[in-house]
Scaffold this motif. Structure first.
Motif, mmCIF file in Angstrom:
data_model
loop_
_atom_site.group_PDB
_atom_site.id
_atom_site.type_symbol
_atom_site.label_atom_id
_atom_site.label_comp_id
_atom_site.label_asym_id
_atom_site.label_seq_id
_atom_site.Cartn_x
_atom_site.Cartn_y
_atom_site.Cartn_z
ATOM 1 N N ILE A 124 0.848 -1.207 0.000
ATOM 2 C CA ILE A 124 0.000 0.000 0.000
ATOM 3 C C ILE A 124 0.878 1.250 0.000
ATOM 4 O O ILE A 124 0.631 2.208 -0.764
ATOM 5 C CB ILE A 124 -0.943 -0.014 1.224
ATOM 6 C CG1 ILE A 124 -1.964 -1.144 1.095
ATOM 7 C CG2 ILE A 124 -1.663 1.318 1.356
ATOM 8 C CD1 ILE A 124 -2.843 -1.316 2.321
ATOM 9 N N TYR A 125 1.918 1.256 0.810
ATOM 10 C CA TYR A 125 2.802 2.429 0.897
ATOM 11 C C TYR A 125 3.547 2.642 -0.420
ATOM 12 O O TYR A 125 3.688 3.790 -0.909
ATOM 13 C CB TYR A 125 3.794 2.254 2.041
ATOM 14 C CG TYR A 125 4.611 3.500 2.319
ATOM 15 C CD1 TYR A 125 4.095 4.512 3.121
ATOM 16 C CD2 TYR A 125 5.880 3.674 1.766
ATOM 17 C CE1 TYR A 125 4.817 5.669 3.365
ATOM 18 C CE2 TYR A 125 6.616 4.828 1.998
ATOM 19 C CZ TYR A 125 6.077 5.823 2.806
ATOM 20 O OH TYR A 125 6.794 6.972 3.035
ATOM 21 N N LYS A 126 4.007 1.553 -1.024
ATOM 22 C CA LYS A 126 4.749 1.661 -2.286
ATOM 23 C C LYS A 126 3.851 2.213 -3.389
ATOM 24 O O LYS A 126 4.258 3.098 -4.168
ATOM 25 C CB LYS A 126 5.280 0.288 -2.674
ATOM 26 C CG LYS A 126 6.048 0.275 -3.985
ATOM 27 C CD LYS A 126 6.566 -1.124 -4.296
ATOM 28 C CE LYS A 126 7.317 -1.149 -5.625
ATOM 29 N NZ LYS A 126 7.808 -2.519 -5.948
ATOM 30 N N THR A 127 2.578 1.717 -3.423
ATOM 31 C CA THR A 127 1.651 2.175 -4.456
ATOM 32 C C THR A 127 1.310 3.652 -4.261
ATOM 33 O O THR A 127 1.277 4.445 -5.222
ATOM 34 C CB THR A 127 0.363 1.327 -4.410
ATOM 35 O OG1 THR A 127 0.705 -0.048 -4.575
ATOM 36 C CG2 THR A 127 -0.594 1.743 -5.504
ATOM 37 N N ALA A 128 1.048 4.032 -2.999
ATOM 38 C CA ALA A 128 0.709 5.432 -2.715
ATOM 39 C C ALA A 128 1.889 6.362 -3.043
ATOM 40 O O ALA A 128 1.704 7.469 -3.563
ATOM 41 C CB ALA A 128 0.303 5.567 -1.256
#
Length: 313
Positions: free
Chosen positions: A84-88
């Protein structure tokens, strides 16, 4: 891709309310994750921002799971959180565009898991307490079942005793009916009066015993001798004397002797005589003596004699 100005309004699904049972560690992680998710922009539909369903699809989780992550109801796996953090970060144009650093997010994840483990420990303790209560309840049930089984056995024993007594009563009625049909068989002595000393009775040797005052005198003498043995130094001979008496006296004499013992307040000797006679003599003899006792008005002794006999059949 950076979010357009004012696009935060369209991320209202990230603002979740926390229930009172959400621990602090989970609450902090959920707040940080809400901020991270406001940078998700799949397609960004002219700056309006994605819906929660679109955001969940964008980070490869279900919409329900994403909602639980953001409300602190669930802690995402570390791999899911990193994705989730990488995508955001990619959507925002780099990690520096997100106010929550990856290291800080990982730290909050660790704390949330600590809260989660604490909850598990508490839950295990509560579960063990419930199991202990269940074991106690099982023990109480086992004791209750044992008590019920004992009561059932007692009830069965009482039913058997009642059945034996009922059978004895039926036999007594049959004997009474038989003797009523033969009036000579109902001849009994009604009165027992003290007389002078007479010899101890001896077993009959053929022929019918005379129904006379001498028989009454013999019964009186036995009672007197038994009283002397009980109160004197030869007390140990009282029971053998009574045992000999059950063999020597007639039915009417046994009944008369019991009445005399009751009159003389020799309850122990009377009870011993009833027990020995009911145990050692035949059913027919016991029934005849019971009838004689009824003629003398000694119904309790008659019933006791029948009960002794009933327990042996």
């Amino acid at each position: 891709m950076a979010r357009g100005k004012g696009s935060r309004v369209s991320y209202g699904w990230t603002a979740k309310r926390f229930s009172s049972d959400v621990p602090p560690g989970k609450r902090q992680l959920a707040k940080a994750l809400q901020e991270v998710c406001r940078h998700l922009s799949p397609g960004d539909r002219a700056g309006t921002g994605p819906t929660q369903a679109e955001a969940a699809l964008h980070v490869n989780v279900s919409e329900t799971s994403l909602s639980r992550f953001l409300s602190g109801r669930s802690v995402p796996r570390l791999e899911t959180l990193k994705h989730i953090y990488k995508t955001a970060s990619a959507d925002a144009g780099g990690e520096d565009r997100i106010t929550i650093s990856k290291a800080r997010l990982m730290e909050l994840h660790e704390r949330a898991n600590a809260d989660h483990c604490h909850s598990c420990v508490t839950l295990r303790a509560e579960t063990e307490a419930l199991r202990e209560q269940l074991r106690d309840a099982a023990d109480e049930i086992a004791r209750a079942e044992e008590t019920a089984q004992a009561a059932s056995r007692d009830a069965d024993r009482l039913r058997r005793e009642v059945a034996a007594l009922q059978q004895a009563v039926r036999r007594l009625k049959e004997t009474v009916a038989s003797l009523t049909a033969n009036p000579a068989g109902l001849e009994v002595r009604r009165a027992v009066r003290p007389v002078a000393t007479s010899p101890l009775p001896v077993p009959r040797r053929g022929g019918d015993r005379q129904r006379s005052a001498r028989d009454k005198a013999a019964a009186q003498n036995v009672a007197r001798r038994a009283d002397e043995l009980r109160s004197g130094s030869r007390q140990e001979n009282a029971v053998p004397l009574l045992r000999h008496t059950t063999e020597a006296l007639s039915h009417a004499e046994i009944a008369a002797l019991l009445c005399l013992l009751r009159q003389q307040r020799q309850a122990e000797l009377a009870d011993n005589l009833i027990h020995m006679y009911g145990r050692d003599r035949s059913h027919q003899d016991v029934v005849h003596v019971a009838m004689e006792l009824h003629r003398h008005g000694a119904q309790e002794d008659a019933g006791a004699l029948l009960r002794v006999r009933a327990t042996l059949e």
